[in-house]
Each structure stands twice: as structure tokens, then as C-alpha cells.
Write a protein that holds these residues in place. Structure first.
Motif, mmCIF file in Angstrom:
data_model
loop_
_atom_site.group_PDB
_atom_site.id
_atom_site.type_symbol
_atom_site.label_atom_id
_atom_site.label_comp_id
_atom_site.label_asym_id
_atom_site.label_seq_id
_atom_site.Cartn_x
_atom_site.Cartn_y
_atom_site.Cartn_z
ATOM 1 N N ALA A 164 0.850 -0.624 -0.009
ATOM 2 C CA ALA A 164 0.572 -0.141 0.346
ATOM 3 C C ALA A 164 0.934 1.453 0.514
ATOM 4 C CB ALA A 164 -0.791 0.091 1.040
ATOM 5 N N TRP A 165 0.271 2.382 -0.969
ATOM 6 C CA TRP A 165 1.163 3.598 -0.771
ATOM 7 C C TRP A 165 0.997 4.451 0.521
ATOM 8 C CZ3 TRP A 165 5.548 4.109 -3.584
ATOM 9 C CH2 TRP A 165 5.186 3.355 -4.300
ATOM 10 N N THR A 166 1.403 4.512 1.055
ATOM 11 C CA THR A 166 0.824 5.717 2.483
ATOM 12 C C THR A 166 1.709 6.606 2.650
ATOM 13 O OG1 THR A 166 0.230 6.652 3.812
ATOM 14 C CG2 THR A 166 1.457 4.381 4.086
ATOM 15 N N ASP A 167 2.040 7.725 3.823
ATOM 16 C CA ASP A 167 2.522 8.788 3.817
ATOM 17 C C ASP A 167 3.653 7.893 4.537
ATOM 18 O OD1 ASP A 167 2.889 11.513 4.123
ATOM 19 O OD2 ASP A 167 2.851 10.584 6.980
ATOM 20 N N SER A 168 4.395 8.566 5.396
ATOM 21 C CA SER A 168 5.600 8.025 5.538
ATOM 22 C C SER A 168 5.158 7.950 7.466
ATOM 23 C CB SER A 168 6.972 8.807 5.517
ATOM 24 O OG SER A 168 6.655 10.314 5.908
ATOM 25 N N SER A 169 4.804 8.838 7.506
ATOM 26 C CA SER A 169 4.395 9.661 9.704
ATOM 27 C C SER A 169 4.014 7.990 9.973
ATOM 28 C CB SER A 169 3.719 10.321 9.588
ATOM 29 O OG SER A 169 3.052 11.275 9.414
ATOM 30 N N LEU A 170 1.987 7.913 8.851
ATOM 31 C CA LEU A 170 1.094 6.449 8.822
ATOM 32 C C LEU A 170 1.791 5.848 8.702
ATOM 33 C CD1 LEU A 170 -2.048 6.457 7.212
ATOM 34 C CD2 LEU A 170 -0.939 4.387 7.539
ATOM 35 N N ASN A 171 3.049 4.817 8.536
ATOM 36 C CA ASN A 171 3.491 3.922 8.413
ATOM 37 C C ASN A 171 4.390 3.360 9.150
ATOM 38 O OD1 ASN A 171 4.304 1.772 6.744
ATOM 39 N ND2 ASN A 171 6.660 2.463 5.705
ATOM 40 N N GLN A 172 5.137 4.388 9.420
ATOM 41 C CA GLN A 172 6.009 4.395 11.069
ATOM 42 C C GLN A 172 5.452 4.239 12.056
ATOM 43 O OE1 GLN A 172 8.026 7.772 11.106
ATOM 44 N NE2 GLN A 172 9.580 6.973 9.037
ATOM 45 N N SER A 173 3.637 4.778 12.055
ATOM 46 C CA SER A 173 3.177 4.544 13.638
ATOM 47 C C SER A 173 2.053 2.720 13.477
ATOM 48 C CB SER A 173 1.725 5.943 12.957
ATOM 49 O OG SER A 173 0.738 5.022 14.674
ATOM 50 N N LYS A 174 1.781 2.615 12.123
ATOM 51 C CA LYS A 174 1.397 1.360 11.897
ATOM 52 C C LYS A 174 2.501 0.549 12.350
ATOM 53 C CE LYS A 174 -0.748 -2.075 8.465
ATOM 54 N NZ LYS A 174 0.296 -2.524 8.178
ATOM 55 N N ASN A 175 3.476 0.398 11.646
ATOM 56 C CA ASN A 175 4.760 -0.294 11.404
ATOM 57 C C ASN A 175 4.382 -1.908 11.581
ATOM 58 O OD1 ASN A 175 7.470 -0.863 12.127
ATOM 59 N ND2 ASN A 175 7.196 -0.789 14.537
ATOM 60 N N ASP A 176 4.336 -2.679 12.298
ATOM 61 C CA ASP A 176 3.956 -4.222 12.544
ATOM 62 C C ASP A 176 3.094 -4.711 12.851
ATOM 63 O OD1 ASP A 176 4.917 -4.675 14.618
ATOM 64 O OD2 ASP A 176 6.742 -5.479 14.514
ATOM 65 N N LYS A 177 2.035 -3.709 13.427
ATOM 66 C CA LYS A 177 0.814 -4.008 13.773
ATOM 67 C C LYS A 177 -0.401 -4.204 12.497
ATOM 68 C CE LYS A 177 1.725 -0.352 17.109
ATOM 69 N NZ LYS A 177 2.909 0.006 16.418
ATOM 70 N N ASP A 178 -1.019 -4.961 13.237
ATOM 71 C CA ASP A 178 -1.918 -6.219 12.262
ATOM 72 C C ASP A 178 -3.372 -3.624 11.535
ATOM 73 O OD1 ASP A 178 -4.882 -7.183 11.476
ATOM 74 O OD2 ASP A 178 -5.528 -6.110 12.611
ATOM 75 N N LEU A 179 -3.526 -3.659 10.334
ATOM 76 C CA LEU A 179 -4.016 -2.935 10.246
ATOM 77 C C LEU A 179 -5.002 -2.343 10.799
ATOM 78 C CD1 LEU A 179 -3.887 -0.848 8.480
ATOM 79 C CD2 LEU A 179 -5.171 -1.973 6.649
ATOM 80 N N GLU A 180 -6.200 -3.368 10.505
ATOM 81 C CA GLU A 180 -7.788 -2.886 11.390
ATOM 82 C C GLU A 180 -7.575 -2.614 12.355
ATOM 83 O OE1 GLU A 180 -11.565 -4.761 10.104
ATOM 84 O OE2 GLU A 180 -9.534 -5.635 8.385
ATOM 85 N N GLN A 181 -6.722 -3.927 13.969
ATOM 86 C CA GLN A 181 -6.274 -3.326 15.550
ATOM 87 C C GLN A 181 -5.753 -2.008 15.842
ATOM 88 O OE1 GLN A 181 -4.556 -6.508 16.741
ATOM 89 N NE2 GLN A 181 -6.100 -8.239 16.329
ATOM 90 N N TRP A 182 -4.768 -1.201 14.588
ATOM 91 C CA TRP A 182 -4.357 -0.252 14.908
ATOM 92 C C TRP A 182 -4.940 0.942 14.664
ATOM 93 C CZ3 TRP A 182 -3.559 2.921 10.390
ATOM 94 C CH2 TRP A 182 -2.379 3.825 10.891
ATOM 95 N N MET A 183 -6.037 0.819 14.129
ATOM 96 C CA MET A 183 -6.591 1.714 13.464
ATOM 97 C C MET A 183 -7.020 2.289 14.429
ATOM 98 S SD MET A 183 -8.258 1.937 9.217
ATOM 99 C CE MET A 183 -8.981 -0.425 9.704
ATOM 100 N N ASP A 184 -7.974 1.356 15.090
ATOM 101 C CA ASP A 184 -8.883 0.910 16.512
ATOM 102 C C ASP A 184 -8.174 1.750 17.626
ATOM 103 O OD1 ASP A 184 -11.276 1.115 14.295
ATOM 104 O OD2 ASP A 184 -10.592 -1.362 15.398
ATOM 105 N N ARG A 185 -6.638 1.947 17.305
ATOM 106 C CA ARG A 185 -6.116 1.853 19.205
ATOM 107 C C ARG A 185 -5.895 3.646 18.580
ATOM 108 N NH1 ARG A 185 -1.404 -1.978 18.591
ATOM 109 N NH2 ARG A 185 -2.463 -3.805 19.001
ATOM 110 N N GLU A 186 -5.748 4.208 20.352
ATOM 111 C CA GLU A 186 -6.014 5.271 20.240
ATOM 112 C C GLU A 186 -3.918 5.342 20.309
ATOM 113 O OE1 GLU A 186 -6.528 8.344 24.215
ATOM 114 O OE2 GLU A 186 -5.296 6.955 24.202
ATOM 115 N N ASN A 187 -4.128 7.236 19.502
ATOM 116 C CA ASN A 187 -2.778 7.451 18.299
ATOM 117 C C ASN A 187 -2.608 8.193 19.660
ATOM 118 O OD1 ASN A 187 -1.368 10.373 17.155
ATOM 119 N ND2 ASN A 187 -1.569 8.271 16.067
ATOM 120 N N LYS A 188 -0.485 8.689 19.857
ATOM 121 C CA LYS A 188 -0.141 9.005 20.691
ATOM 122 C C LYS A 188 -0.193 11.074 20.853
ATOM 123 C CE LYS A 188 2.897 4.394 21.420
ATOM 124 N NZ LYS A 188 4.113 4.211 21.224
ATOM 125 N N ARG A 189 -0.341 11.135 19.678
ATOM 126 C CA ARG A 189 -0.076 12.149 18.993
ATOM 127 C C ARG A 189 -1.189 12.753 19.417
ATOM 128 N NH1 ARG A 189 3.594 12.791 13.761
ATOM 129 N NH2 ARG A 189 5.358 11.695 14.891
#
Length: 252
Positions: A164-189
């Protein structure tokens, strides 16, 4: 009918008549002994007709094939299997072609769209390629490491449907996590916001991309890992017969 099958049928008929004649005196031990003899006869006939001797010998004695069950216990048939199974994860091994892919896409595309948000991306270092199903998740799968070599695992990880093409900050935040689980997690920032909200993700598009990647992952696993060999050494002789004779398929 083959001569082996005919002989076996004749033996059955004769012994059944004997059972009927001696119904009153036949003991359970005799029945068990008779059934065991038939079992051996049938198994021998099948092995002979379909040339499964080496397979059954390997299955029974451990043979020269490393089973997943044994690998998970640290038992290997050879050094090559052990080295492949115990290979440490290196993300770089799954991203070797990323610079070439980025350069080609920058040169040939009028614009590049983020597969998760739908936003237009810049043609610079802030645009990344992401493994939808992470390379680490693929590498961490015991079956993938045992039954697939590095090149095959790389092909799975870098399939177009898993990128998937995406923004670097999003990619680094998602890292090796499951996509749907990561989407539902609270954002640190952004406390109080999920990652999906913070990065303004198009959930429908992201979930669809994740489903496509999962389909590829399952398909590649079935085609390249869980073939006849896996049916034999995980499913046992019965699965081996089905796979070898084409009378069925071995499923995960």
C-alpha cells in the motif's frame, strides 16, 4: 478388478463365512486379530498400487523430512531446514525492491494516492510503501519459514495486493501491527482519537485493502507451503493418500 483386489475380496468372503459358522465361539480377541490382519492387507495393497512406500516409511520413521511439529520442538532432519527455520527476521530482506518500485511509480504515475486515506501523496521521501500484512508477521509464521525459502516469502510479502502506498508518518506508526487493530488504537499524538481519526483514514478502503491482502496470504500459503508434503507430514497417511491419488485436497 486387479488381482490384488480380487484376492483381498476372496479372503474377506472366506473369513466372513468362518465367522458365521463359528459365531457362537468366536471371541473378541479373535475379531480384533482378524480386523488387524485386514487393516494390514488393505494398507499394503494401497501402498503397492500407488507407490506410496517411501512416503509411509518417512512418515513412520521421521524420514528425511522435517515436520512442522518437530521443527517447533527444535528437531530437524537436516541443517538446511534448521537454518531456514531459525533465520532471524530482517525487514531489509523484504524491502530490497522498494527503492526501484518507488522510482518507477514516481516516473510513470501522474499522481500517487494513499491507499488508506485517499489523499494525494508527494513524490518524495515522505511517500512510503507499506506491507499491509507486515513482513514480520509473515516471517514469524512457523510454517512459512519451514516450507518456504526466503525468495518465496518475499514474493508473498511484496505481492501487489499486499503493498500500500501511504504517508511515512502513518507507515511508521502502523509499523508491523495488524491494520484494523492499529486503526482502532488511540493515537499517541492525539489523545482521545484513534489512529484512523488522526490520520483521516478511509476505513472502508483500508478494510477492503486488508481483506485483499489476507486473501493473497492464504492463497500463497496454500499453494506454496501446504501442498502434498504438508498433507503427508501433518495430515498423516490418510491425507497423503488423498493428495497423492488426486481424490481430495489437503486443507489448512
Amino acid at each position: 478388478m486387479s488381482s490384488d483386489a480380487f484376492d483381498m475380496t476372496l479372503l474377506v468372503e472366506v473369513d466372513l463365512k468362518e465367522i458365521i459358522l463359528n459365531e457362537g465361539t468366536l471371541q473378541n480377541s479373535h475379531i480384533k486379530k482378524l480386523l488387524l490382519q485386514y487393516k494390514e492387507t488393505v494398507l499394503t495393497t494401497i501402498i503397492s498400487q500407488f507407490g506410496l512406500g517411501p512416503i509411509f516409511d518417512s512418515y513412520k520413521n521421521g524420514g528425511n523430512v522435517t515436520t512442522l511439529h518437530n521443527a517447533e520442538k527444535g528437531i530437524f532432519a537436516n541443517k538446511a531446514d534448521e537454518d531456514q527455520y531459525t533465520e532471524a527476521f530482517d525487514c531489509g530482506n523484504y524491502e530490497k525492491d522498494f527503492p526501484k518500485k518507488r522510482k518507477l511509480n514516481f516516473q510513470t504515475s501522474i499522481e500517487i494516492t494513499d491507499d488508506y486515506t485517499g489523499k494525494v501523496l508527494k513524490k518524495d521521501g515522505t511517500t512510503h510503501l507499506d506491507h499491509v500484512i507486515s513482513a514480520k508477521a509473515i516471517h514469524s509464521n512457523n510454517g512459512a519459514r519451514l516450507y518456504m525459502n526466503a525468495e518465496q516469502r518475499d514474493e508473498m510479502a511484496t505481492s501487489e495486493r499486499n503493498l500500500a502506498w501511504t504517508d511515512s508518518s502513518l507507515n511508521q506508526s502502523k509499523n508491523d501491527k495488524d491494520l484494523e487493530q492499529w486503526m482502532d488504537r488511540e493515537n499517541k499524538r492525539s489523545p482521545g482519537k484513534t489512529n484512523a481519526q488522526h490520520y483521516e483514514i478511509n476505513r472502508e478502503a483500508a478494510v477492503k485493502k486488508n481483506i485483499e491482502a489476507c486473501k493473497v496470504d492464504r492463497k500463497e500459503s496454500r499453494n506454496k507451503i501446504f501442498c502434498i508434503q504438508l498433507g503427508v507430514y501433518r495430515g498423516g497417511p490418510r491425507s497423503a493418500i488423498r493428495a497423492e491419488t488426486g481424490t481430495g485436497y489437503v486443507h489448512l
